[in-house]
Design a protein around this motif. Structure first.
Motif, PDB file in Angstrom:
ATOM      1  N   LEU A 299      23.992  -9.485  49.355  1.00 25.76           N
ATOM      2  CA  LEU A 299      25.296  -8.841  49.514  1.00 25.76           C
ATOM      3  C   LEU A 299      25.758  -8.909  50.960  1.00 25.76           C
ATOM      4  O   LEU A 299      26.947  -9.108  51.241  1.00 25.76           O
ATOM      5  CB  LEU A 299      25.208  -7.384  49.046  1.00 25.76           C
ATOM      6  N   SER A 300      24.825  -8.759  51.888  1.00 26.86           N
ATOM      7  CA  SER A 300      25.166  -8.842  53.308  1.00 26.86           C
ATOM      8  C   SER A 300      25.616 -10.253  53.680  1.00 26.86           C
ATOM      9  O   SER A 300      26.605 -10.422  54.405  1.00 26.86           O
ATOM     10  CB  SER A 300      23.962  -8.427  54.150  1.00 26.86           C
ATOM     11  N   SER A 301      24.925 -11.279  53.167  1.00 26.05           N
ATOM     12  CA  SER A 301      25.285 -12.656  53.506  1.00 26.05           C
ATOM     13  C   SER A 301      26.639 -13.036  52.921  1.00 26.05           C
ATOM     14  O   SER A 301      27.363 -13.847  53.494  1.00 26.05           O
ATOM     15  CB  SER A 301      24.207 -13.626  53.010  1.00 26.05           C
ATOM     16  N   TRP A 302      26.977 -12.450  51.770  1.00 20.11           N
ATOM     17  CA  TRP A 302      28.283 -12.709  51.155  1.00 20.11           C
ATOM     18  C   TRP A 302      29.370 -11.801  51.725  1.00 20.11           C
ATOM     19  O   TRP A 302      30.546 -11.985  51.397  1.00 20.11           O
ATOM     20  CB  TRP A 302      28.227 -12.473  49.652  1.00 20.11           C
ATOM     21  N   GLU A 303      28.973 -10.823  52.549  1.00 22.43           N
ATOM     22  CA  GLU A 303      29.901  -9.790  53.038  1.00 22.43           C
ATOM     23  C   GLU A 303      30.627  -9.157  51.854  1.00 22.43           C
ATOM     24  O   GLU A 303      31.843  -8.974  51.860  1.00 22.43           O
ATOM     25  CB  GLU A 303      30.904 -10.382  54.038  1.00 22.43           C
TER      26      GLU A 303
ATOM     27  N   SER B 230      33.755 -10.536  47.197  1.00 23.44           N
ATOM     28  CA  SER B 230      33.464 -11.202  48.464  1.00 23.44           C
ATOM     29  C   SER B 230      34.533 -12.238  48.758  1.00 23.44           C
ATOM     30  O   SER B 230      34.921 -13.006  47.866  1.00 23.44           O
ATOM     31  CB  SER B 230      32.093 -11.886  48.406  1.00 23.44           C
TER      32      SER B 230
ATOM     33  N   GLU C 297      31.569  -6.383  48.886  1.00 24.89           N
ATOM     34  CA  GLU C 297      31.803  -4.953  48.680  1.00 24.89           C
ATOM     35  C   GLU C 297      31.456  -4.597  47.236  1.00 24.89           C
ATOM     36  O   GLU C 297      32.006  -5.163  46.295  1.00 24.89           O
ATOM     37  CB  GLU C 297      33.274  -4.625  48.953  1.00 24.89           C
ATOM     38  N   LYS C 298      30.515  -3.688  47.076  1.00 27.73           N
ATOM     39  CA  LYS C 298      30.081  -3.288  45.743  1.00 27.73           C
ATOM     40  C   LYS C 298      31.221  -2.575  45.011  1.00 27.73           C
ATOM     41  O   LYS C 298      31.911  -1.729  45.561  1.00 27.73           O
ATOM     42  CB  LYS C 298      28.873  -2.355  45.840  1.00 27.73           C
TER      43      LYS C 298
ATOM     44  N   SER D 284      20.008  -6.690  48.713  1.00 30.51           N
ATOM     45  CA  SER D 284      20.720  -6.194  49.899  1.00 30.51           C
ATOM     46  C   SER D 284      21.062  -7.329  50.855  1.00 30.51           C
ATOM     47  O   SER D 284      22.174  -7.388  51.404  1.00 30.51           O
ATOM     48  CB  SER D 284      19.865  -5.142  50.601  1.00 30.51           C
ATOM     49  N   LYS D 285      20.134  -8.256  51.040  1.00 31.78           N
ATOM     50  CA  LYS D 285      20.381  -9.392  51.935  1.00 31.78           C
ATOM     51  C   LYS D 285      21.450 -10.319  51.371  1.00 31.78           C
ATOM     52  O   LYS D 285      22.272 -10.866  52.119  1.00 31.78           O
ATOM     53  CB  LYS D 285      19.084 -10.150  52.179  1.00 31.78           C
TER      54      LYS D 285
ATOM     55  N   SER E  25      22.143 -19.284  49.216  1.00 29.77           N
ATOM     56  CA  SER E  25      21.886 -17.897  49.593  1.00 29.77           C
ATOM     57  C   SER E  25      20.672 -17.337  48.867  1.00 29.77           C
ATOM     58  O   SER E  25      19.863 -16.606  49.455  1.00 29.77           O
ATOM     59  CB  SER E  25      23.121 -17.026  49.328  1.00 29.77           C
TER      60      SER E  25
END
Length: 240
Positions: free
Chosen positions: A175-179, A198, A181-182, A172-173, A39
């Motif tokens: 976190l999106s690829s891992w789906e 995640s 949640e912050k 940001s990318k 990733s």
């Protein structure tokens, strides 16, 4: 000590509880490191180091018996001297290419004399680390531990962009690829730390208000325009 370091050490304090309460198969534990690797490479991150860390509390054998067992099992390893001043009763190391393994038997004054077997692996070459994970991790792991304590994985490296650009782009990318949640974030001058959860990662760490299983540390490179990163699951176990 700044706020970010305080949070880091608090999380490290949770490591003992987490390791003692979670067992898993060592062969499954290579996948989080490979997921982090793939990733980060997908967003043009340059990885400079791969690391695995774990430990097991000795409950089934005495420290001296553990030392003798490790001396027998770890053939070809360089056996070091004990250091009673630092509570190290045994140490052994092995280096192959850039892959460096280390095993220690260490007593902890803060835990009432509890003794642990510590194991770490670091590498500076991706292919060498991938080969180690595929061929050597599982058999080596079984020679060191009685059970299968949780492995903590970390990667460190650099993004070419400034910190202010990494946050809305590479981070940001990721976190999106891992789906992911912050859960928590700390932002100081030239530093950013994020904890998230995640389902793509196997294990998690239960904190008072939430669960987390991936942590990202970003710091401005003082020598240039880039941003240094450390990413770990379920948390970072190396200094950042």
């Amino acid at each position: 000590m700044n706020l970010a370091k305080n949070i880091h050490y608090i999380l490290l304090g949770c490591l003992m509880i987490f390791v003692l309460g979670n067992n898993t198969n060592a062969s499954d534990e290579s996948s989080p490191l490979l997921l982090l690797t793939d990733s980060v490479k997908s967003v043009d991150g340059l990885i400079e180091e791969w690391a695995l860390h774990t430990r097991e509390r000795l409950t089934e054998e005495k420290p001296d018996d553990a030392v003798r067992r490790l001396q027998t099992n770890l053939t070809g390893w360089k056996i070091g001297s004990a250091n009673r001043d630092e509570n190290v009763q045994f140490t052994a190391a092995r280096t192959k290419g850039t892959v460096h393994q280390k095993v220690q038997v260490v007593s902890s004054d803060t835990d009432g004399g509890v003794v642990y077997v510590l194991y770490s692996v670091t590498a500076a070459d991706e292919e060498e680390m991938r080969t180690f994970l595929a061929q050597e991790l599982k058999p080596t792991y079984s020679q060191i531990f009685h059970s299968t304590p949780q492995i903590f994985t970390c990667i460190k490296g650099k993004f070419d962009d400034k910190l202010e650009e990494v946050l809305p782009n590479q981070l940001s990318k990721l976190l999106s690829s891992w789906e992911a949640e912050k859960k928590e974030a700390v932002f100081e001058k030239n530093f950013y730390s994020l904890s998230a959860y995640s389902t793509h990662f196997i294990s998690s760490l239960s904190l008072p208000d939430h669960e987390m299983n991936v942590q990202v540390g970003l710091r401005k490179d003082q020598r240039g325009e880039g941003t240094n990163f450390v990413i770990g699951t379920p948390l970072i176990t190396i200094e950042y």
